[in-house]
Design an enzyme around this catalytic site. Structure first.
Site, PDB file in Angstrom:
ATOM      1  N   ASP A  91      -3.216 -16.781  -6.694  1.00 62.03           N
ATOM      2  CA  ASP A  91      -2.269 -17.424  -7.602  1.00 62.03           C
ATOM      3  C   ASP A  91      -2.609 -18.907  -7.669  1.00 62.03           C
ATOM      4  O   ASP A  91      -2.508 -19.614  -6.655  1.00 62.03           O
ATOM      5  CB  ASP A  91      -0.832 -17.213  -7.120  1.00 62.03           C
ATOM      6  CG  ASP A  91       0.180 -17.863  -8.047  1.00 62.03           C
ATOM      7  OD1 ASP A  91       0.389 -17.347  -9.165  1.00 62.03           O
ATOM      8  OD2 ASP A  91       0.742 -18.913  -7.664  1.00 62.03           O
ATOM      9  N   GLU A 138      -5.466 -14.018 -12.400  1.00 63.67           N
ATOM     10  CA  GLU A 138      -4.663 -13.958 -13.615  1.00 63.67           C
ATOM     11  C   GLU A 138      -5.488 -14.375 -14.826  1.00 63.67           C
ATOM     12  O   GLU A 138      -6.391 -15.210 -14.715  1.00 63.67           O
ATOM     13  CB  GLU A 138      -3.443 -14.871 -13.495  1.00 63.67           C
ATOM     14  CG  GLU A 138      -2.399 -14.392 -12.510  1.00 63.67           C
ATOM     15  CD  GLU A 138      -1.198 -15.313 -12.472  1.00 63.67           C
ATOM     16  OE1 GLU A 138      -0.116 -14.895 -12.892  1.00 63.67           O
ATOM     17  OE2 GLU A 138      -1.356 -16.458 -12.016  1.00 63.67           O
ATOM     18  N   CYS A 170       9.703  -9.044  -7.727  1.00 64.81           N
ATOM     19  CA  CYS A 170       9.913  -9.069  -6.278  1.00 64.81           C
ATOM     20  C   CYS A 170       8.793  -8.294  -5.602  1.00 64.81           C
ATOM     21  O   CYS A 170       8.532  -7.128  -5.945  1.00 64.81           O
ATOM     22  CB  CYS A 170      11.274  -8.462  -5.939  1.00 64.81           C
ATOM     23  SG  CYS A 170      11.593  -8.350  -4.158  1.00 64.81           S
ATOM     24  N   CYS A 177      10.671  -5.028  -3.526  1.00 70.25           N
ATOM     25  CA  CYS A 177      11.239  -3.829  -4.145  1.00 70.25           C
ATOM     26  C   CYS A 177      10.807  -3.640  -5.578  1.00 70.25           C
ATOM     27  O   CYS A 177      11.038  -2.575  -6.147  1.00 70.25           O
ATOM     28  CB  CYS A 177      12.768  -3.878  -4.082  1.00 70.25           C
ATOM     29  SG  CYS A 177      13.504  -5.238  -5.027  1.00 70.25           S
ATOM     30  N   CYS A 211      15.518 -12.468  -4.321  1.00 67.72           N
ATOM     31  CA  CYS A 211      15.737 -11.191  -4.987  1.00 67.72           C
ATOM     32  C   CYS A 211      17.212 -10.815  -4.902  1.00 67.72           C
ATOM     33  O   CYS A 211      17.807 -10.821  -3.814  1.00 67.72           O
ATOM     34  CB  CYS A 211      14.873 -10.110  -4.349  1.00 67.72           C
ATOM     35  SG  CYS A 211      15.032  -8.483  -5.145  1.00 67.72           S
ATOM     36  N   CYS A 227      17.224  -6.729  -3.178  1.00 69.22           N
ATOM     37  CA  CYS A 227      16.966  -6.470  -1.753  1.00 69.22           C
ATOM     38  C   CYS A 227      17.199  -7.682  -0.866  1.00 69.22           C
ATOM     39  O   CYS A 227      17.088  -7.581   0.360  1.00 69.22           O
ATOM     40  CB  CYS A 227      15.546  -5.957  -1.561  1.00 69.22           C
ATOM     41  SG  CYS A 227      14.260  -7.171  -1.986  1.00 69.22           S
ATOM     42  N   ASP A 256       5.032 -18.993  -4.990  1.00 64.20           N
ATOM     43  CA  ASP A 256       3.587 -18.766  -5.091  1.00 64.20           C
ATOM     44  C   ASP A 256       3.134 -17.638  -4.172  1.00 64.20           C
ATOM     45  O   ASP A 256       2.246 -16.847  -4.528  1.00 64.20           O
ATOM     46  CB  ASP A 256       2.826 -20.047  -4.761  1.00 64.20           C
ATOM     47  CG  ASP A 256       3.137 -21.163  -5.750  1.00 64.20           C
ATOM     48  OD1 ASP A 256       3.504 -20.844  -6.906  1.00 64.20           O
ATOM     49  OD2 ASP A 256       3.006 -22.344  -5.375  1.00 64.20           O
TER      50      ASP A 256
END
Length: 484
Positions: free
Chosen positions: A226, A322, A376, A379, A395, A398, A405
């Site tokens: 990332d 990416e 997330c 989950c 999140c 969860c 990052d």
């Protein structure tokens, strides 16, 4: 120009060395100037027939009587140039001073430019639309020349290279690695390109090298990368290990030094094209000192990116990055300097070719709209909105609290297994995300560009003079592409 086909077990690799020319610098600049002159001649020669036909049409000349289209293929340009260089006043007095490879470089570049323009107009070329080839300025054109025939070698001492018509030039660094490959028969030089870049003369040898694929340290482990501005990169592998690569910010560190150097330059008598004023010696000296700072920043950035990409490609079997819209991100005036200094596009380019050198290594490119930061990693819940100023992911499903990052890097690493399991969730590779993507959650950037002033003017019915000239040129060029 005939493309080279590498033999089985051989790869095409470039070896670049810095040069220390003395009296040869004048010849180097002459060869590069000859390439630029040949390019400009080819562009003008092809365009002349286009505009001539347009002028004849205004006088009512029938189609059969119009001037024929001039071809822009490399053999046609070579034939026409060989006739013009003996009789024309532009080349007749000095073309023999340089190697024929210098003129062939300019003609080949012109042929490639016309081909790219034609394919872009016909929809056969990906990327942004290519415009009509334009003349190269003597002040701004990059000095470059390519040699494909003649004496091209690395001398036996490993500290000199020999090029056609230029003779023997000393290298700033030893070229022993390439020389050893040539002497052992595992490398063969195909061509050489000289270029003036960052204040130095460089020579790049395109070679055919026999090389076995290298093995990575952990071929079964996948890593997600990332990229960011606060930290250059956050890497997270499939084992859960997270590493942070700090952003060196080379340009920001040199801004104060650049500010002082630019202030000195502004106080000297510089060039002025409007009045024909020549720069003073003090201005040239100050400008050279300022350029040294820019060159040092570029070299430091290149060194840091090579170390990062080489380490990643040598350790992991799968690398996930990416598909960033770097050109669109640079339009953000608040972040453009930091993004350009980080070199996002260069990181992906280096990873692309470095992963190909490794055995059983693949590069996975995540979709541009994949919500790596909004998903997330525990989950699979996807947030609808996650502004940039929120640096911690929380999140709601969860209760996972993790750095933004780090969460994105874990999701990218999970994409390596998505091709097998069908999911892209870092926490559970075998289940479908609990919550589907809400509206707008899978898009990070705008899909449309802001309307420009020219588009607004056309929408209002007004047509400016330069717009009418552009439309006339486009129609003329479209006719040439249709008939050629």
């Amino acid at each position: 120009m005939k493309k080279f086909q590498a033999q089985p077990g051989f790869v095409v690799q470039a070896f670049r060395f810095a040069l220390d020319p003395n009296a040869q610098e004048r010849s180097l600049r002459s060869h590069c100037g000859a390439a630029r002159a040949a390019y400009n001649w080819a562009v003008g020669w092809v365009e002349a027939s286009w505009w001539q036909r347009r002028a004849e049409e205004t006088y009512g000349v029938p189609e059969a009587g119009l001037t024929q289209w001039r071809p822009w293929s490399l053999p046609s340009l070579r034939k026409a140039f060989n006739e013009a260089k003996h009789t024309g006043p532009r080349f007749a007095s000095w073309w023999e001073e340089n190697s024929k490879e210098a003129y062939n470089t300019g003609l080949a570049n012109a042929a490639a430019a016309f081909d790219n323009y034609a394919k872009s107009r016909q929809g056969k070329r990906r990327g942004r639309a290519m415009g009509m080839p334009r003349l190269k300025s003597k002040r701004k054109a990059r000095l470059s020349c390519r040699f494909t025939t003649g004496t091209i070698r690395v001398d036996a001492d490993g500290r000199h290279v020999t090029l056609p018509r230029l003779g023997t030039i000393r290298t700033h660094e030893p070229a022993g690695k390439l020389l050893a490959g040539v002497q052992a028969g595992t490398a063969r030089i195909l061509s050489a390109t000289v270029r003036h870049e960052r204040g130095r003369w460089l020579v790049s040898f395109q070679t055919e090298v026999e090389r076995d694929l290298e093995h990575v340290a952990r071929p079964e482990v996948a890593v997600g990368i990332d990229l960011g501005v606060k930290t250059l990169a956050v890497t997270a592998d499939s084992t859960g290990e997270i590493r942070t690569v700090p952003n060196p910010r080379h340009y920001d560190r040199a801004r104060e030094q650049l500010r002082r150097a630019s202030r000195v330059v502004s106080r000297r008598q510089g060039p002025d094209r409007r009045t024909g004023q020549k720069p003073s010696r003090r201005w040239e000296k100050a400008n050279a000192q300022r350029n040294k700072v820019h060159h040092r920043v570029a070299n430091l950035r290149q060194d840091a990116l090579h170390k990062l990409t080489t380490g990643v490609a040598a350790e992991y079997g799968t690398v996930v990055v990416e598909d960033l819209n770097v050109a669109g991100m640079l339009r953000n005036r608040r972040l453009a300097r930091q993004i350009a200094d980080a070199g996002f596009g260069e990181i992906r380019r280096q990873l692309t070719y470095k992963t190909r050198r490794r055995h059983a290594t693949r590069l996975v490119v995540a979709d541009r709209w994949y919500p790596s930061s909004k998903t997330c990693s525990g989950c699979g819940t996807v947030k609808a909105k996650l502004p940039l100023h929120i640096r911690t992911y929380e999140c709601d499903a969860c209760g996972l609290v993790i750095d933004r990052d780090d969460n994105a890097a874990l999701n990218l690493a999970a994409l390596a297994a998505a091709a097998v399991t069908g999911t892209g969730v870092a926490g559970d590779q075998g289940t479908v995300p609990a919550v589907s993507k809400p509206r707008g959650a899978d898009r990070k950037t705008r899909t449309t560009r802001p309307r420009r002033k020219a588009e607004a003017g056309r929408a209002g019915g007004a047509t400016l003079p330069h717009q009418r000239q552009t439309e006339t040129r486009d129609r003329t060029q479209a006719e040439a592409l249709t008939l050629w």
